[in-house]
Scaffold this active site. Structure first.
Site, PDB file in Angstrom:
ATOM      1  CB  ILE A  56      32.584  -7.570  32.654  1.00  0.00           C
ATOM      2  CG1 ILE A  56      31.742  -8.728  33.195  1.00  0.00           C
ATOM      3  CG2 ILE A  56      33.120  -7.890  31.256  1.00  0.00           C
ATOM      4  CD1 ILE A  56      32.495 -10.017  33.465  1.00  0.00           C
ATOM      5  CD  GLU A  63      39.809 -22.541  34.722  1.00  0.00           C
ATOM      6  OE1 GLU A  63      40.069 -23.724  34.882  1.00  0.00           O
ATOM      7  OE2 GLU A  63      40.285 -21.629  35.424  1.00  0.00           O
TER       8      GLU A  63
END
Lengths: 324, 728
Positions: free
Chosen positions: B615, B690
């Site tokens: 991340i 998504e």
């Protein structure tokens, strides 16, 4: 939107002497003008008129230009009224919309709002696509062949429950009308939505004193938690003594073509014990005469359940019994 | 892990960010699109005389007097429809004319005067009623055939596998048409000058729009300049170049003046493209211990009459679980409905609703904890592929998630809190890790700052900030010294916002570009006559080092009399695709409360635990996942376009097309299991745009079942689905 002439009268006399559609908060009128549903040639901005004031000394008197948010947060307003207002629209709209204008809201039927379709309410005689079309949101009570649109206002339901009245001014003088009589069933003339005469202006809303209406609530059931019209709503006030109902006021919204008072339910509640069973028995009468359409049959059961829920929530500190 | 506030946030919250239609040019005209009021037929005649004579009107174009546009085509998107080129109408709300006037109001008012005469034919708009028109879908973008059967040795057919399974569940699931409903409606400002065409318009990649416009207008791509620095939401709905961009560009060329065009909110629902409606049949066969024996997943999706997109829902069953026997099929049903296209997690979002609901039904049939069932059947790679996942920590997601969420307090029949029936649900989220070939340019400047540029877009995803972070990392300097630049076709191609690819694609190209520009810097440093002439130099911490001395790159460039040096670097998928399969994973949890009298379902708690590689920016990443999860709640409880028999949208505006409001959404807890996936790309990041939406609608439906005992196999789940099943 078509071009229009805008004037801004500063007195009620000037306003009612003039011609044209009244503009207060503009949250319905401007919306429908953008959609070409309403095409007034002349608009009168009435926001400068002295139609303000919230007086709770004897019942309730509301200047028609008071904003929904101001009425809602006034401490002397019956809970069923403030509850109905706070569950209406969004904060931004409540800050703009006037209480008088709220009572003059037009239909939210998607065919009414779409000028490319037929609609008897917008274009008399053109037909009603909702009867066979997308009618999940539509009414099951008070409908006609010509129109099945619900009345959109929440606070009108609360006001009808409490025998609210409105003062109407015109060049001929003023008159008072019970809100319950003001709204008209669609019948063969759905485009005639109310008893307003040409040029008349709502100047004041009056609710007669009803001390036990401090025990009142507004339950609104909808597809999302805020900023959405009711699938069904119930305005309920109860006078309870010794675990029995002495008197009751019940009106419902989201299910009928006008704010719908349930006098049969009120009668059944008088003298009834404060129990879920008794509430269910009374609420069983709520949907009498309902005529469901293809997609809104659920509103019959929902109507009864919403009334029971409102009665239960209003008496939560009272002993209740459950059968389910 | 870094947490950095979005670089563009101050501009956006103060209104200084200039979106496409914020551009106003001298002499600019305004265009308004006229749309059809039928769904199927021919335009027989169009009377535009009144519109042409209306005040301020400069031009009216129609299929009888069209602006010439050619059909652009790209490998990923296929053909992109361009308006006004013929007289056939294939859906309600199709653009059929374009009115250009001196002001917006004049164009809009005149558009109401255009009279269209149609030869109307009956429309087909219902997916369920037209399954006899179903066609086999073409292979997916990944090249996989739409029908696939994988059988264990000795098994003759999927039916045999299922018939031989001790426990079988089957269900038919459906999801509605959806619209992206991005805040910024599709719009464009176009003007032509000696350099060619410039178009300001929100899009998912400036270079994509440049190629589309060049093809449509039949000009060289070098003569088309697209400007796209801020995009007010896209979600797949701005991948293709929009009708306003084509029409504004063509009208501006014809009129020799700048033209602005924007769709109304109602037009966004019909004149762009939507997520298809889907119908899915799933059968799961399992052993009594929960081990899957067979999975069948047959899907149908709606499409416009050009079949411009397939929603590949059955693909969900290829990746989520390990099964010895699998049969999937995908069909497409052409209808007279608005065009269809990609929408956030295309295939995965509605596909996971069906599959993850079915898994919950299987857990109920087995009387097994739904998490245990999922862990027992975890996939090692896509069905039918020998390539295993490069990195998968889904078990950790479930273990951590169950702990954080208090899953142990769940009972098989829910709990009660006053008048509210309370249930918990869970679902697996899977979304492929992809990247696209991307080129990035890095410019080192004499003031010790650097530019990092790419032609892609940041439609709210946070890519701009990610570019600053990864640029700073690659150049070994502070983030404040990096100026990231996006959204101009003049920048190198790549970084399109789509497929959750941008961080991996752009990040990898930044690594390559940084390496190239630093090599160039060091070679300049040690060149004859340079400050480190003849010395071995190294680079660290923004400085060139050699011979016991060091200079910042800016000092060095100044000493060399250079303002700046630039280099480009490219990266794309390659050899790694022959070694592994790549995907992100997640475990979704939610708690739902259903009122026992009136049946409203409200989500009261949500948690997503995600395994998405590295991340890069914790804050923006959490926002991305939260947004996706909220989309899942929206799909589960609110969202759905209703297309009537005549093709009209019954709820084609934001009053009727319900999205959740703040009051519908509780605190959303997001947690990451961070394992950088450097087998996939040098940065180690997989996509997160998504996966947040995947599985969430099923988690909500599963929680509704847990609370009420009512299984709803469609979305959105509304009051009437639950009312009859509630206690009285």
């Amino acid at each position: 939107m078509q071009s229009f002439e805008l004037t801004a009268p500063t007195s009620v006399d000037d306003a009612v002497a003039g011609a044209g559609t009244y503009l207060a908060g503009g949250t319905t009128l401007v919306d429908l003008m953008k959609l070409d549903v309403l095409t007034p040639r002349h608009v009168q901005d009435i926001n400068a008129l002295p139609l303000r004031g919230i007086d709770t000394a004897d019942g309730l008197r509301l200047g028609a230009l008071e904003r929904m948010s101001d009425v809602a947060r006034h401490p002397g307003v019956y809970p069923v009224i403030s509850g109905a207002l706070l569950q209406s629209a969004s904060q931004q709209l409540r800050n703009m919309a006037s209480i008088g204008g709220n009572l003059m809201q037009r239909s939210r039927c998607s065919y009414f709002r779409d000028v490319t379709t037929a609609c008897n309410r917008r274009d008399p005689g053109s037909g009603c696509p909702a009867r066979s079309g997308a009618n999940r949101m539509h009414a099951v009570l008070g409908t006609s062949e010509a129109c099945v649109a619900t009345h959109p206002s929440d606070v009108a339901v609360a006001l009808v429950a409490l025998d609210g009245q409105i003062t109407l001014a015109s060049a001929a003088g003023t008159r008072m009308v019970a809100l319950r009589d003001f709204y008209r069933l669609p019948g063969d003339t759905p485009h005639v939505e109310n008893d307003l005469r040409p040029g008349e202006l709502i100047t004041e809303i009056v609710v007669p004193r009803l001390d036990w209406a401090v025990n009142s609530t507004y339950v609104k059931v909808r597809d999302r938690q805020s900023y959405e019209f009711a699938l069904c709503s119930a305005a309920v006030a109860l006078d309870v003594r010794d675990a029995h109902v002495v008197d009751a006021r019940v009106a419902v919204g989201g299910v009928a073509t006008v704010p719908w008072r349930l006098t049969a339910v009120e009668t059944a509640l008088r003298g009834a014990p404060v129990t879920e069973d008794a509430f269910q028995d009374a609420a069983a009468l709520a949907a009498d005469g309902a005529e469901p359409l293809s997609a809104n049959g659920f509103k019959v059961a929902l109507l009864r359940r919403t009334v029971v829920r409102a009665l239960c929530e209003l008496t939560q500190d009272e002993p209740t019994g459950s059968r389910g | 892990m870094t947490t950095t506030t979005r670089i563009d946030a101050p501009l956006k919250v103060t209104g200084r960010a200039r979106y496409g239609s914020d551009h106003n040019l001298p002499g600019m005209l305004h265009g308004y699109v006229v749309t059809s009021t039928i769904a199927n037929g021919e335009i027989v005649a169009m009377d535009v005389a009144a519109a042409q004579a209306a005040p301020g009107v400069v031009a009216v174009w129609s299929p009888f007097d069209p602006l010439t546009l050619r059909t652009p085509s790209t490998p990923i998107l296929g053909d992109t429809w361009v308006p006004l080129q013929d007289r056939s109408v294939t859906h309600h709300g199709q653009p059929v004319a374009f009115v250009v006037a001196e002001t917006y109001e004049q164009a809009r008012d005149a558009s109401a005067l255009v009279e269209v005469t149609y030869d109307e034919r009956p429309a087909r708009t219902s997916l369920a009623d037209n399954l006899d028109l179903a066609e086999e879908a073409p292979p997916g973008l990944d090249g996989e055939p739409s029908t696939q059967v994988v059988l264990a040795d000795g098994v003759e057919s999927i039916d045999d596998a299922l018939a031989g399974s001790p426990v079988v569940v089957e269900g038919r699931y459906s999801t509605p048409t959806q619209n992206h409903a991005a805040m910024e409606p599709h719009s464009a400002v176009a003007h032509w000058d000696a350099d060619g065409l410039t178009v300001y318009s929100g899009n998912q990649g400036a270079f994509v729009q440049q190629a589309d416009l060049a093809a449509a207008l039949d000009v060289d791509p070098s003569a088309v300049h697209t400007v796209n620095p801020f995009v007010g939401g896209a979600f797949g709905g701005k991948g293709r170049t929009s009708v306003p961009a084509f029409l504004a560009a063509a009208a501006s060329r014809a009129l020799g003046r700048p033209v602005k065009a924007a769709l109304s909110r109602e037009q966004v629902f019909t004149a762009t493209a939507n997520r298809p409606e889907t119908l899915q049949e799933i059968t799961l066969g399992a052993d009594r211990d929960g081990t899957l024996i067979g999975v069948r997943h047959d899907s149908w999706c709606s499409a416009d009459t050009d079949r411009s997109f397939v929603e590949p829902t059955s693909a969900a069953s290829r990746v989520a679980y390990r099964t010895p026997n699998l049969a999937v099929s995908q069909k497409v049903v052409p209808l007279h409905i608005p065009r269809t296209t990609f929408m956030r997690a295309p295939g995965e979002a509605p596909g996971s609703f069906a599959l993850e609901s079915a898994m919950d039904e299987l857990a109920v049939a087995l009387d097994m904890d739904p998490i245990e069932l999922r862990l027992r059947n975890g996939s090692l790679g896509p069905a039918g592929s020998d390539l295993q996942w490069s990195s998968k920590y889904l078990d950790d997601c479930y273990r951590i998630g169950a702990e954080r969420f208090g899953w142990s307090r769940r009972t098989p029949t829910g709990t009660r809190d006053g008048d509210w029936l309370v249930g918990m649900g869970t679902a697996t989220a899977v979304f492929p890790a992809l990247r696209f070939p991307t080129t990035t340019e890095i410019t080192l400047r004499a003031d010790d700052t650097a530019l990092v540029s790419v032609g892609g877009s940041d439609p709210g995803t946070g890519l701009l900030t990610v570019m600053a972070l990864l640029g700073a990392e690659a150049l070994d300097v502070g983030t404040e010294r990096i100026t990231p630049r996006l959204g101009l076709s003049a920048y190198p191609p790549g970084g399109m916002s789509g497929g959750s690819t941008a961080t991996a694609s752009v990040g990898s190209a930044i690594v390559a570009a940084a390496s190239a520009v630093l090599e160039e810097l060091q070679s300049l440093a040690s060149a004859p006559g340079a400050p480190f002439a003849g010395q071995d130099v190294t680079y660290a911490d923004g400085r060139v080092l050699g011979g016991g001395r060091s200079m910042t790159f800016g000092e060095l460039l100044s000493a060399l009399g250079r303002d700046a040096i630039s280099a480009v670097g490219s990266s794309g998928p390659g050899e790694e695709l022959t070694k592994h399969s790549f995907s992100s994973f997640g475990a979704q949890f939610c708690e739902v409360r259903v009122h026992r009298w009136t049946g409203e379902a409200r989500v009261s708690r949500m948690l997503g635990v995600f395994d998405a590689g590295r991340i890069v920016n914790d804050q923006a990443a959490r926002s991305q996942l939260r947004g996706g999860m909220i989309w899942g709640v929206s799909a589960a409880l609110h969202e759905g376009l209703e297309i009537e028999g005549d093709g009209r949208l019954a709820n084609g505006d934001l009053a009727g097309y319900l999205l959740p409001v703040n009051a519908d959404i509780p605190e959303v807890d997001v947690h990451f299991v961070q394992h950088p996936d450097t087998l996939h790309n040098p940065v180690g990041a997989r996509g997160i745009g998504e996966i947040g939406v995947v599985g969430m609608a099923a988690a909500v439906a599963n929680a509704v079942y847990n609370a009420t005992g009512v299984r709803v196999r469609h979305t959105p789940i509304t009051i009437e689905d639950l009312l009859d099943g509630l206690p009285e």
